[in-house]
Design a protein around this motif. Sequence first.
Motif, PDB file in Angstrom:
ATOM      1  N   PHE A  13      58.205  22.819  28.858  1.00 36.64           N
ATOM      2  CA  PHE A  13      59.400  23.121  29.645  1.00 36.64           C
ATOM      3  C   PHE A  13      59.835  21.950  30.529  1.00 36.64           C
ATOM      4  N   ALA A  14      59.141  20.829  30.460  1.00 37.33           N
ATOM      5  CA  ALA A  14      59.456  19.674  31.299  1.00 37.33           C
ATOM      6  C   ALA A  14      60.264  18.658  30.497  1.00 37.33           C
ATOM      7  N   SER A  18      61.009  14.535  35.019  1.00 36.24           N
ATOM      8  CA  SER A  18      59.937  14.893  35.948  1.00 36.24           C
ATOM      9  C   SER A  18      59.081  13.689  36.333  1.00 36.24           C
ATOM     10  N   LEU A 197      62.966  22.073  35.454  1.00 33.49           N
ATOM     11  CA  LEU A 197      62.491  22.535  34.159  1.00 33.49           C
ATOM     12  C   LEU A 197      63.637  23.013  33.291  1.00 33.49           C
ATOM     13  N   GLU A 201      61.171  26.178  25.272  1.00 33.86           N
ATOM     14  CA  GLU A 201      60.070  25.369  24.748  1.00 33.86           C
ATOM     15  C   GLU A 201      59.799  25.809  23.312  1.00 33.86           C
TER      16      GLU A 201
END
Length: 290
Positions: A13-14, A18, A197, A201
């Motif tokens: 989900f990143a 980040s 986020l 995914e």
Amino acid sequence: MTQPTLILVHGAFATSFSFAPLQAELAFHGVRSAAVDLPGHGFAATFPLGYQAPQDLARFTSEPGSIRGVTVDDNVRALTEAAARAKEHGPVVIVAHSRGGATLTALANAHPELIDHMVYVSAWAPVDLPAAEYNAEPEMKTVDNAALARALAGDPGQLGLLRCNFRQADPEVLDGLKALFCADVSDDEFRIFLNSLQPDENLDAGGPEHRAQAGTWGTIPRTFVRLGEDRSVPTAMQDRLIREGDALTPDNPYRVRTLMSSHVGWLIRPAEAAMQMAQIAADVAAESDR
């Protein structure tokens, strides 16, 4: 001295975004880095209109996502291209966090010649089991995934992907997610992280064929950075992954470091992590010049 490039690989989900605070700190240490987005992440992600505010949950839970059907092999192809480009300019150090470790492991199996050093930061480095199967092991019994389960939106079987509503305001879910991922940061820092986020995914975390192989993965020098306050991947599981890797290639064991951080706290407050990464980069540079 030949300077390596650190390729930074995100988790579930990143996105590459980040790593921005960490990359700033690395730059101040004179370390070259490149954060990559795996397929279906970053600007290739889907942010359904129903995810916006005010939310339309019916639309959010039914709209298709671009990450549907993306596999670990797709991730490996993308990371192979990035590593090959970086390799033209010197040694390559690949730093993987969390689920990104499964892709790093698969890449090391396929193209060990592209990697001079691997760094797993509380990341999945599957040896005895496929990555996803470790979640059912005793070392994961302390993990409280209730909030993450409540954040799931839609039917993964119908959507062909995992979708989470990170923009909800349920205080119990938010408190649970903070406790799971970054109990060591402020509430504002946590909400900023949560809003970085993406909602989707891919389903594929890798199969038996993506486990570490002694003749390829096992030939590459590697470091495991333990996160000592991680509640998402407990230290007991991190230590098991280290033991399994060392047992596979006892003549090439992990170099182990520890950061006293939650699962993502080191990305939010990256000063200490950047110092350790700079030391790893310096070691790799010295080794490449011998």
